[in-house]
Design an enzyme around this catalytic site. Structure first.
Site, short mmCIF file in Angstrom:
data_model
loop_
_atom_site.label_atom_id
_atom_site.label_comp_id
_atom_site.label_asym_id
_atom_site.label_seq_id
_atom_site.Cartn_x
_atom_site.Cartn_y
_atom_site.Cartn_z
N TYR A 123 64.60 -29.35 -10.02
CA TYR A 123 64.42 -30.81 -10.20
C TYR A 123 64.58 -31.22 -11.88
CZ TYR A 123 63.49 -32.04 -5.53
OH TYR A 123 63.50 -32.33 -4.08
N GLU A 136 73.40 -26.62 -5.91
CA GLU A 136 72.05 -26.40 -5.20
C GLU A 136 72.08 -25.23 -4.17
OE1 GLU A 136 70.78 -30.09 -3.56
OE2 GLU A 136 70.79 -30.96 -5.83
N ASN A 196 58.63 -37.12 1.08
CA ASN A 196 59.67 -37.80 2.09
C ASN A 196 60.44 -36.78 2.76
OD1 ASN A 196 61.27 -36.71 -0.14
ND2 ASN A 196 62.48 -38.62 -0.63
N LYS A 201 60.82 -30.24 3.16
CA LYS A 201 59.85 -30.39 2.03
C LYS A 201 58.65 -29.84 2.71
CE LYS A 201 62.35 -33.77 -0.95
NZ LYS A 201 62.23 -34.68 -1.73
N HIS A 226 65.14 -33.11 1.76
CA HIS A 226 66.00 -33.30 0.19
C HIS A 226 67.53 -33.20 0.71
CE1 HIS A 226 68.00 -32.87 -3.75
NE2 HIS A 226 68.64 -31.96 -3.03
P1 CMP Z 1 64.80 -35.92 -3.38
O1 CMP Z 1 65.90 -36.33 -2.62
O2 CMP Z 1 64.44 -34.55 -3.16
O3 CMP Z 1 65.17 -36.16 -5.17
C1 CMP Z 1 64.27 -36.29 -5.93
C2 CMP Z 1 62.93 -36.47 -5.64
O4 CMP Z 1 61.78 -37.25 -6.32
C3 CMP Z 1 62.90 -37.39 -4.32
O5 CMP Z 1 63.46 -36.70 -2.95
C4 CMP Z 1 61.47 -37.81 -4.03
O6 CMP Z 1 60.76 -36.51 -3.35
C5 CMP Z 1 61.10 -37.72 -5.58
N1 CMP Z 1 60.99 -39.24 -6.00
C6 CMP Z 1 62.14 -40.07 -6.07
N2 CMP Z 1 61.50 -41.34 -6.69
C7 CMP Z 1 60.18 -41.05 -6.68
C8 CMP Z 1 59.35 -42.08 -7.02
N3 CMP Z 1 59.67 -43.33 -7.47
N4 CMP Z 1 57.86 -41.81 -7.13
C9 CMP Z 1 57.70 -40.52 -6.60
N5 CMP Z 1 58.64 -39.45 -6.30
C10 CMP Z 1 60.00 -39.71 -6.26
#
Ligand code: CMP
Length: 140
Positions: free
Chosen positions: A49, A126, A112, A9, A115
């Site tokens: 998303y 995807e 984070n 990311k 993904h």
């Molecule tokens: P990802 O695995 O890419 O799937 C959905 C994404 O949404 C996740 O990683 C985070 O980047 C984001 N995400 C999921 N939960 C939260 C949350 N509670 N608050 C903010 N971002 C979130």
């Protein structure tokens, strides 16, 4: 199925963690079958998303994912989907197991670092979002 889709990311790309993350995944036995560097547009991030569009963090997530370049890649390993989810750790880095990508490199639940597809069906969807079938190299 032995393929899954990852995205390094924008936070991890901007912080210069790409090489270390790819090295960690290769050390865990993943092989790269397709890879690109790209800057997602807002419509692309919204579509990718879309499953989260009712969630309170959707707008912020789209903004984050379009904030800079990211690196989608198709990875191969037996049981790839489960293996990659184990290797990256929990969504919230505070809950991610030691040694996982998110424990090492994620800043927060949203920023984070990486993904991973959550099912074989989503891995196919995807991978098709970012790559043509001809971009995905066959196993050696
Ligand atoms: P990802 O695995 O890419 O799937 C959905 C994404 O949404 C996740 O990683 C985070 O980047 C984001 N995400 C999921 N939960 C939260 C949350 N509670 N608050 C903010 N971002 C979130």
């Amino acid at each position: 199925m032995d393929l899954t889709l990852t995205i390094i990311k924008p936070d991890a790309v901007a912080a210069g963690h790409v090489g270390r993350i790819l090295a960690l995944l290769e050390e865990k036995g993943f092989r790269i079958r397709a890879l690109r560097l790209m800057h997602l547009t807002e419509p692309q991030a919204r579509e990718f998303y879309a499953v989260h569009r009712e969630r309170p963090f959707y707008a912020s997530l789209v903004k984050f994912m379009t904030s800079g370049p990211c690196i989608p890649a198709v990875l191969q390993k037996p049981g790839a989907v489960a293996a990659l989810r184990e290797a990256i750790g929990a969504t919230d880095p505070a809950e991610a197991a030691p040694g996982t990508v998110r424990a090492l490199y994620a800043e927060s639940k949203e920023r984070n670092a990486i993904h991973a597809s959550d099912s074989d069906a989503n891995a196919v969807r995807e991978a098709g979002f970012f790559f043509a079938e001809s971009d995905v190299l066959a196993a050696e």
